[in-house]
Design a protein around this motif. Structure first.
Motif, PDB file in Angstrom:
ATOM      1  N   GLN A  10       0.820  -1.197   0.000  1.00  0.00           N
ATOM      2  CA  GLN A  10       0.000   0.000   0.000  1.00  0.00           C
ATOM      3  C   GLN A  10       0.866   1.262   0.000  1.00  0.00           C
ATOM      4  N   LEU A  11       1.982   1.219   0.713  1.00  0.00           N
ATOM      5  CA  LEU A  11       2.872   2.379   0.770  1.00  0.00           C
ATOM      6  C   LEU A  11       3.452   2.680  -0.607  1.00  0.00           C
ATOM      7  N   ASP A  12       3.828   1.658  -1.345  1.00  0.00           N
ATOM      8  CA  ASP A  12       4.314   1.868  -2.719  1.00  0.00           C
ATOM      9  C   ASP A  12       3.230   2.505  -3.580  1.00  0.00           C
ATOM     10  N   TRP A  13       1.998   2.015  -3.421  1.00  0.00           N
ATOM     11  CA  TRP A  13       0.874   2.595  -4.169  1.00  0.00           C
ATOM     12  C   TRP A  13       0.659   4.050  -3.779  1.00  0.00           C
ATOM     13  N   LEU A  14       0.734   4.341  -2.476  1.00  0.00           N
ATOM     14  CA  LEU A  14       0.533   5.705  -1.996  1.00  0.00           C
ATOM     15  C   LEU A  14       1.578   6.645  -2.587  1.00  0.00           C
ATOM     16  N   LYS A  15       2.843   6.228  -2.590  1.00  0.00           N
ATOM     17  CA  LYS A  15       3.899   7.069  -3.151  1.00  0.00           C
ATOM     18  C   LYS A  15       3.643   7.356  -4.630  1.00  0.00           C
ATOM     19  N   ALA A  16       3.208   6.337  -5.363  1.00  0.00           N
ATOM     20  CA  ALA A  16       2.921   6.519  -6.789  1.00  0.00           C
ATOM     21  C   ALA A  16       1.723   7.426  -6.991  1.00  0.00           C
ATOM     22  N   ASP A  17       0.714   7.293  -6.138  1.00  0.00           N
ATOM     23  CA  ASP A  17      -0.493   8.112  -6.268  1.00  0.00           C
ATOM     24  C   ASP A  17      -0.184   9.582  -5.977  1.00  0.00           C
ATOM     25  N   LEU A  18       0.619   9.832  -4.962  1.00  0.00           N
ATOM     26  CA  LEU A  18       1.010  11.207  -4.652  1.00  0.00           C
ATOM     27  C   LEU A  18       1.823  11.808  -5.792  1.00  0.00           C
ATOM     28  N   ALA A  19       2.734  11.007  -6.357  1.00  0.00           N
ATOM     29  CA  ALA A  19       3.623  11.503  -7.404  1.00  0.00           C
ATOM     30  C   ALA A  19       2.865  11.867  -8.671  1.00  0.00           C
ATOM     31  N   LYS A  20       1.800  11.139  -8.987  1.00  0.00           N
ATOM     32  CA  LYS A  20       1.077  11.399 -10.234  1.00  0.00           C
ATOM     33  C   LYS A  20      -0.019  12.446 -10.097  1.00  0.00           C
ATOM     34  N   THR A  21      -0.300  12.872  -8.865  1.00  0.00           N
ATOM     35  CA  THR A  21      -1.323  13.894  -8.644  1.00  0.00           C
ATOM     36  C   THR A  21      -0.739  15.271  -8.927  1.00  0.00           C
ATOM     37  N   ASN A  22      -1.459  16.092  -9.673  1.00  0.00           N
ATOM     38  CA  ASN A  22      -1.015  17.444  -9.991  1.00  0.00           C
ATOM     39  C   ASN A  22      -0.625  18.189  -8.718  1.00  0.00           C
ATOM     40  N   SER A  23       0.524  18.834  -8.743  1.00  0.00           N
ATOM     41  CA  SER A  23       1.038  19.497  -7.542  1.00  0.00           C
ATOM     42  C   SER A  23       0.160  20.655  -7.089  1.00  0.00           C
ATOM     43  N   LYS A  24      -0.746  21.120  -7.942  1.00  0.00           N
ATOM     44  CA  LYS A  24      -1.646  22.207  -7.568  1.00  0.00           C
ATOM     45  C   LYS A  24      -2.979  21.702  -7.021  1.00  0.00           C
ATOM     46  N   THR A  25      -3.162  20.379  -7.034  1.00  0.00           N
ATOM     47  CA  THR A  25      -4.397  19.789  -6.533  1.00  0.00           C
ATOM     48  C   THR A  25      -4.262  19.465  -5.050  1.00  0.00           C
ATOM     49  N   PRO A  26      -5.074  20.059  -4.182  1.00  0.00           N
ATOM     50  CA  PRO A  26      -4.986  19.745  -2.750  1.00  0.00           C
ATOM     51  C   PRO A  26      -5.426  18.309  -2.482  1.00  0.00           C
ATOM     52  N   ILE A  27      -4.791  17.700  -1.487  1.00  0.00           N
ATOM     53  CA  ILE A  27      -5.007  16.288  -1.187  1.00  0.00           C
ATOM     54  C   ILE A  27      -5.519  16.111   0.237  1.00  0.00           C
ATOM     55  N   LEU A  28      -6.530  15.248   0.371  1.00  0.00           N
ATOM     56  CA  LEU A  28      -7.050  14.806   1.663  1.00  0.00           C
ATOM     57  C   LEU A  28      -6.788  13.318   1.807  1.00  0.00           C
ATOM     58  N   LEU A  29      -6.269  12.909   2.958  1.00  0.00           N
ATOM     59  CA  LEU A  29      -6.089  11.500   3.264  1.00  0.00           C
ATOM     60  C   LEU A  29      -7.036  11.089   4.377  1.00  0.00           C
ATOM     61  N   MET A  30      -7.462   9.833   4.325  1.00  0.00           N
ATOM     62  CA  MET A  30      -8.328   9.297   5.373  1.00  0.00           C
ATOM     63  C   MET A  30      -7.784   7.942   5.809  1.00  0.00           C
ATOM     64  N   SER A  31      -7.572   7.789   7.115  1.00  0.00           N
ATOM     65  CA  SER A  31      -7.218   6.491   7.692  1.00  0.00           C
ATOM     66  C   SER A  31      -8.062   6.302   8.936  1.00  0.00           C
ATOM     67  N   HIS A  32      -8.438   5.076   9.213  1.00  0.00           N
ATOM     68  CA  HIS A  32      -9.237   4.853  10.424  1.00  0.00           C
ATOM     69  C   HIS A  32      -8.404   5.145  11.668  1.00  0.00           C
ATOM     70  N   ILE A  33      -7.264   4.499  11.781  1.00  0.00           N
ATOM     71  CA  ILE A  33      -6.350   4.757  12.890  1.00  0.00           C
ATOM     72  C   ILE A  33      -5.575   6.037  12.583  1.00  0.00           C
ATOM     73  N   PRO A  34      -5.436   6.940  13.554  1.00  0.00           N
ATOM     74  CA  PRO A  34      -4.765   8.207  13.276  1.00  0.00           C
ATOM     75  C   PRO A  34      -3.324   8.044  12.797  1.00  0.00           C
ATOM     76  N   ILE A  35      -2.940   8.912  11.877  1.00  0.00           N
ATOM     77  CA  ILE A  35      -1.543   8.997  11.457  1.00  0.00           C
ATOM     78  C   ILE A  35      -0.739   9.799  12.481  1.00  0.00           C
ATOM     79  N   PHE A  36      -1.334  10.895  12.951  1.00  0.00           N
ATOM     80  CA  PHE A  36      -0.626  11.809  13.857  1.00  0.00           C
ATOM     81  C   PHE A  36      -1.666  12.424  14.777  1.00  0.00           C
ATOM     82  N   SER A  37      -1.585  12.090  16.071  1.00  0.00           N
ATOM     83  CA  SER A  37      -2.641  12.533  16.986  1.00  0.00           C
ATOM     84  C   SER A  37      -2.157  12.465  18.435  1.00  0.00           C
ATOM     85  N   PRO A  38      -2.547  13.443  19.260  1.00  0.00           N
ATOM     86  CA  PRO A  38      -2.235  13.368  20.686  1.00  0.00           C
ATOM     87  C   PRO A  38      -3.243  12.547  21.485  1.00  0.00           C
ATOM     88  N   THR A  39      -4.246  11.980  20.828  1.00  0.00           N
ATOM     89  CA  THR A  39      -5.302  11.294  21.565  1.00  0.00           C
ATOM     90  C   THR A  39      -4.795  10.067  22.324  1.00  0.00           C
TER      91      THR A  39
END
Length: 302
Positions: free
Chosen positions: A173-202
């Motif tokens: 999945q990480l390889d896919w994510l890197k490829a997906d980010l790379a092919k997305t236009n740099s001017k297009t804003p990106i939202l990510l969604m994960s069930h478990i937090p990526i970065f959180s003080p909770t």
């Protein structure tokens, strides 16, 4: 006209004035409702409460365009047999059919995964059942809406011994994510969604995670490969926000240009009460703007 006369004439001219035009106002690209951790069961309170939440979101004067479900649709499939899990999914589908008219995009949560020990040889074991019930193309995917790029991640993986679960983004999945980010236009804003937090003080909400003066946050609460993900996102300034659920808590962290939002829970304290660790049962309205900014409004539907 001699040089002195020219200089005198020039001195009579008005000085040039630099006019700074106001920046163009941002425009909202889309509004959607984040519903997560519904933890539905076939019982009256969860079914009626989830129905009420759907109606609350759809009856907003400024109505959301779709629903993003952050995972843990049903109460639990990790430790339940087939009949029990089927009843939970039936309850969800009944409520959705009768009470919701908006499109739903899903993210897989840990409790959506069928992890029953005696079902390991069943074709539906693991995430297959959830993928089928959610009618999604796979456990992770991306799509575009109204000028934004949405990336839905699968943050729940089996442990090395095959038992469920731990939180991280697996190598495939990480390889896919890197490829997906790379092919997305740099001017297009990106939202990510994960069930478990990526970065959180909770993860700091419980003193149980502090032993002998040292904080230990398990990867069941925050992804184990968060440092790698943070470095990856830093390479892409158009990564603007990352949503999560799982913790049933509400937070906001702004780090290196990314807004990380943990978004409470529809079920509150797993239907035992309407409040969990100071966070009320509720859902969020998320507004995304063309300049990459994001605003969240958390609402109680009770």
């Amino acid at each position: 006209m001699n040089r002195r006369t020219l200089l005198k004439a020039a001195g009579l001219l008005p000085l040039a004035t630099v006019v700074k035009l106001p920046a163009a106002p941002r425009k909202r690209s889309i509004r959607f409702a984040y519903l997560g951790d519904t933890h539905i069961t076939p019982d009256t309170k969860p079914m009626e409460s989830v129905a009420r939440c759907f109606h609350h979101a759809q009856n907003q004067t400024d109505k959301p365009a779709f629903i993003l479900h952050g995972g843990d649709v049903i109460m639990d499939a990790l430790a339940k047999d087939r009949d029990d899990v089927q009843k939970q999914w039936d309850a969800w589908n009944t409520v959705v059919k009768a009470n919701n008219s908006l499109p739903i995009e899903y993210c897989i949560g840990n409790h959506d995964i069928w992890g029953y020990e005696n079902a390991k040889t069943d074709p539906m074991y693991g995430k297959k059942w959830a993928v089928d019930q959610m009618k999604i193309s796979g456990r992770y995917r991306s799509f575009d809406k109204n000028g934004w790029h949405f990336i839905i991640l699968d943050s729940v993986q089996p442990k090395p011994d095959g038992k469920w679960y731990t939180g991280f983004i697996d190598p495939e999945q990480l390889d896919w994510l890197k490829a997906d980010l790379a092919k997305t236009n740099s001017k297009t804003p990106i939202l990510l969604m994960s069930h478990i937090p990526i970065f959180s003080p909770t993860g700091f909400f419980s003193e149980a995670n502090n032993k002998d003066g040292n904080w230990t946050i398990p990867s069941a609460l925050v992804l184990s490969n968060t440092p790698e993900l943070l470095k990856l996102f830093y390479q892409y300034p158009n990564v603007k926000t990352a949503l999560s659920g799982h913790m049933h808590l509400l937070d906001r962290v702004d780090y290196n240009g990314v807004t990380y939002l943990c978004n409470g829970a529809v079920c509150g304290n797993w239907w035992k009460s309407d409040v969990y660790q100071q966070t009320k049962a509720g859902y969020a309205l998320i507004d995304l703007y063309d300049d990459g900014s994001v605003e969240r409004t958390y609402l109680s539907y009770m």
